[in-house]
Motif scaffolding. Structure first.
Motif, short mmCIF file in Angstrom:
data_model
loop_
_atom_site.label_atom_id
_atom_site.label_comp_id
_atom_site.label_asym_id
_atom_site.label_seq_id
_atom_site.Cartn_x
_atom_site.Cartn_y
_atom_site.Cartn_z
N PHE A 125 12.92 0.99 -29.69
CA PHE A 125 13.74 1.00 -28.37
C PHE A 125 15.07 1.62 -29.14
O PHE A 125 15.85 2.42 -28.34
CB PHE A 125 14.31 -0.34 -28.18
CG PHE A 125 12.98 -0.82 -27.46
CD1 PHE A 125 12.42 -0.72 -26.37
CD2 PHE A 125 12.32 -1.83 -28.37
CE1 PHE A 125 11.41 -1.30 -25.60
CE2 PHE A 125 11.13 -2.54 -27.79
CZ PHE A 125 10.69 -2.28 -26.38
N GLY A 126 15.62 1.67 -30.25
CA GLY A 126 16.86 1.92 -30.68
C GLY A 126 17.31 3.50 -31.08
O GLY A 126 17.96 3.79 -30.45
N LEU A 127 16.21 4.10 -31.59
CA LEU A 127 16.23 5.39 -31.89
C LEU A 127 15.96 6.22 -30.64
O LEU A 127 16.57 7.28 -30.31
CB LEU A 127 15.29 5.78 -32.91
CG LEU A 127 15.59 5.25 -34.42
CD1 LEU A 127 14.56 6.02 -35.57
CD2 LEU A 127 17.13 5.87 -34.82
N PRO A 128 15.19 5.96 -29.85
CA PRO A 128 14.67 6.74 -28.47
C PRO A 128 15.96 6.61 -27.69
O PRO A 128 16.32 7.27 -26.91
CB PRO A 128 13.60 5.97 -28.04
CG PRO A 128 12.75 5.43 -29.14
CD PRO A 128 13.76 4.90 -30.08
N ALA A 129 16.50 5.23 -27.56
CA ALA A 129 17.93 5.27 -26.86
C ALA A 129 18.94 6.22 -27.33
O ALA A 129 19.71 6.63 -26.58
CB ALA A 129 18.26 3.70 -26.88
N VAL A 130 19.05 6.10 -28.60
CA VAL A 130 20.16 7.33 -29.14
C VAL A 130 19.92 8.72 -28.87
O VAL A 130 20.67 9.37 -28.68
CB VAL A 130 20.20 7.07 -30.85
CG1 VAL A 130 21.00 8.00 -31.28
CG2 VAL A 130 20.82 5.63 -30.87
N LEU A 131 18.23 9.04 -28.64
CA LEU A 131 17.96 10.51 -28.43
C LEU A 131 18.41 10.33 -27.15
O LEU A 131 18.95 11.47 -26.66
CB LEU A 131 16.61 10.35 -28.86
CG LEU A 131 15.81 11.65 -28.10
CD1 LEU A 131 16.45 13.16 -28.81
CD2 LEU A 131 14.42 11.68 -28.31
N GLY A 132 17.98 9.63 -26.27
CA GLY A 132 18.52 9.48 -24.70
C GLY A 132 19.92 9.85 -24.47
O GLY A 132 20.46 10.48 -23.52
N ALA A 133 20.86 9.11 -25.44
CA ALA A 133 22.25 9.13 -25.12
C ALA A 133 22.77 10.76 -25.62
O ALA A 133 23.40 11.44 -24.79
CB ALA A 133 22.81 8.26 -26.19
N LEU A 134 22.07 11.28 -26.67
CA LEU A 134 22.55 12.70 -26.78
C LEU A 134 21.85 13.74 -25.71
O LEU A 134 22.57 14.73 -25.40
CB LEU A 134 21.77 12.92 -27.95
CG LEU A 134 22.31 12.25 -29.66
CD1 LEU A 134 21.63 12.56 -30.72
CD2 LEU A 134 23.75 12.74 -29.77
N SER A 179 18.78 6.68 -18.90
CA SER A 179 19.97 7.04 -18.35
C SER A 179 20.01 8.48 -17.68
O SER A 179 20.76 8.41 -16.53
CB SER A 179 20.83 7.16 -19.54
OG SER A 179 20.95 5.89 -20.16
N ALA A 180 19.17 9.20 -17.98
CA ALA A 180 19.18 10.48 -17.22
C ALA A 180 18.15 10.69 -16.28
O ALA A 180 18.06 11.87 -15.80
CB ALA A 180 19.21 11.60 -18.21
#
Length: 405
Positions: A321-330, A272-273
């Motif tokens: 995929f789930g935890l890295p995506a949450v990390l990416g959101a933060l 996302s970033a």
């Protein structure tokens, strides 16, 4: 084939025929005169196609007796999902009177959208039959577009960013669906890998690793920045994966499951970033954190979280995929605060919108995934018996499969 194996002749062909009729008729009216492709657009689309077909297809072949199904069913859900996604985009353009971006853009967005379904498939790999996978594909594509529309319309999140929520949505939708399937026996030998199946899975990982910069940049405004930030993040993630694999194993050897999952985590985290990260060292730090999150998260989830919630995550989509995506959101929220820290009212507003978008995406994925899992386990859809989990011979005509992959 033995009579003990269920025949899908009366369900799968007719379901596919029905869906193709549903796709073809609207395409006749909506795409009768606009199939002029832009030649410069093809390479980027090909990269994403290679990623979802070859990359994920081989990535999911780690099960010893489920190689045919992993690659074959992946292709089936990708091609059906892309058609479904393009049709939904067309309907949204008509209903909401949105600006038509053209066929190449819609197909590319469809290929990105179907990644959510492929990720979800990893959670139910070996447990869901073709009918269930096809229905899950259609439902998930529809719900993902609805979730994206909510983010775009009500939370004012840009379309390119909300599209990159595919990892977050796909992981948690798949976990919710998986929670409604029976857990396999812990003594089952089919729920394991062999050196050959692991090698094929690593081949898929390499495909994904190579094409992930194109995936993250294809919808971004600043493509060059997205490409090099993603590459540096992936590079650090891969190096960190090898380091942590040696440190966390009892015998001090590399573990293939660590490498297969953690080298991709950075691509998910910076998705996302990647287009707005100003300095490569920031992307490199995120790559390191993503790899740490994946490897350490795999221990916590498999030993504590999944047994308590009775979730069997076949290919580890939660920590891949789930935890890295949450990390990416933060990370995106933190970067947003840093870029706009001099304007506090605007920062508060932007943070609220982005946090709301991520929470909305996860909530919709979990709720609709849980409901979808309940529906898919109706007797009508011929749920696969636990004794036939992870077995190609239940679906494919191949006598040699009886003695293993």
């Amino acid at each position: 084939m033995s009579s003990n194996y269920r025949n899908f002749r009366n369900s799968v062909p007719w379901l596919i025929l029905f869906l193709e009729a549903v796709f073809i008729v609207p395409f006749y009216f909506l795409h009768s005169d606009d199939l002029a492709f832009i030649s410069d657009f093809n390479p980027a689309f090909q990269d994403v196609s290679h990623m979802v077909v070859f990359g994920f297809g081989f990535f999911l072949t780690f099960l010893r007796r489920y190689g045919f199904s992993s690659t074959g069913f992946n292709l089936l859900i990708v091609v059906l999902g892309v058609q479904c996604s393009v049709l939904i985009e067309d309907l949204l353009i008509l209903l909401l009177q949105k600006e038509d971006e053209g066929v190449p853009e819609r197909i590319t967005r469809a290929a990105v959208s179907v990644t959510a379904v492929v990720i979800s498939t990893g959670a139910v790999l070996g447990k869901a039959n073709p009918v269930q996978l096809i229905l899950m594909t259609v439902v998930e594509i529809i719900v993902f577009h609805v979730s994206k529309w909510i983010n775009n319309t009500f939370l004012q999140v840009s379309d390119s960013i909300s599209m990159m929520h595919v990892h977050l949505f796909g992981a948690y939708f798949g976990l919710a669906v998986s929670s409604r399937f029976s857990e396999p026996s812990p003594r089952s030998e089919k729920n394991a890998s062999t050196p050959k199946s692991d090698l094929l899975s690593v081949l898929g990982t390499l495909f994904l690793w190579v094409f992930w910069p194109s995936f993250n940049s294809i919808l971004a405004m600043n493509k060059n920045k997205a490409i090099y930030n993603t590459y540096f993040a992936l590079a650090v993630s891969a190096v960190t994966a090898f380091m942590l694999s040696v440190l966390t194993t009892k015998d001090g050897r590399f573990r293939m499951t660590h490498i297969r999952s953690a080298v991709l985590a950075a691509g998910v985290t910076v998705g996302s970033a990647a287009h707005c990260i100003e300095y490569p060292w920031i992307a490199m730090i995120l790559g390191l954190l993503a790899s740490v999150t994946t490897i350490l998260g795999s221990y916590c989830l498999q030993r504590c979280f999944n047994p308590v919630l009775k979730i069997h995550d076949t290919s580890g989509v939660h920590f891949t995929f789930g935890l890295p995506a949450v990390l990416g959101a933060l990370a995106q929220v933190v970067l947003l605060v840093i870029r706009n820290w001099t304007d506090l009212p605007r920062v508060d507003y932007l943070v609220l919108l982005h946090v709301g978008a991520y929470c909305q995406t996860i909530s919709v994925a979990l709720v609709t995934g849980f409901i979808t899992g309940l529906i898919l386990n109706f007797r009508l859809f011929k749920t696969t018996p636990v004794s036939k989990y992870f077995d190609d011979q239940f679906y494919w005509e191949a006598p040699r499969l009886a003695v293993g992959f």
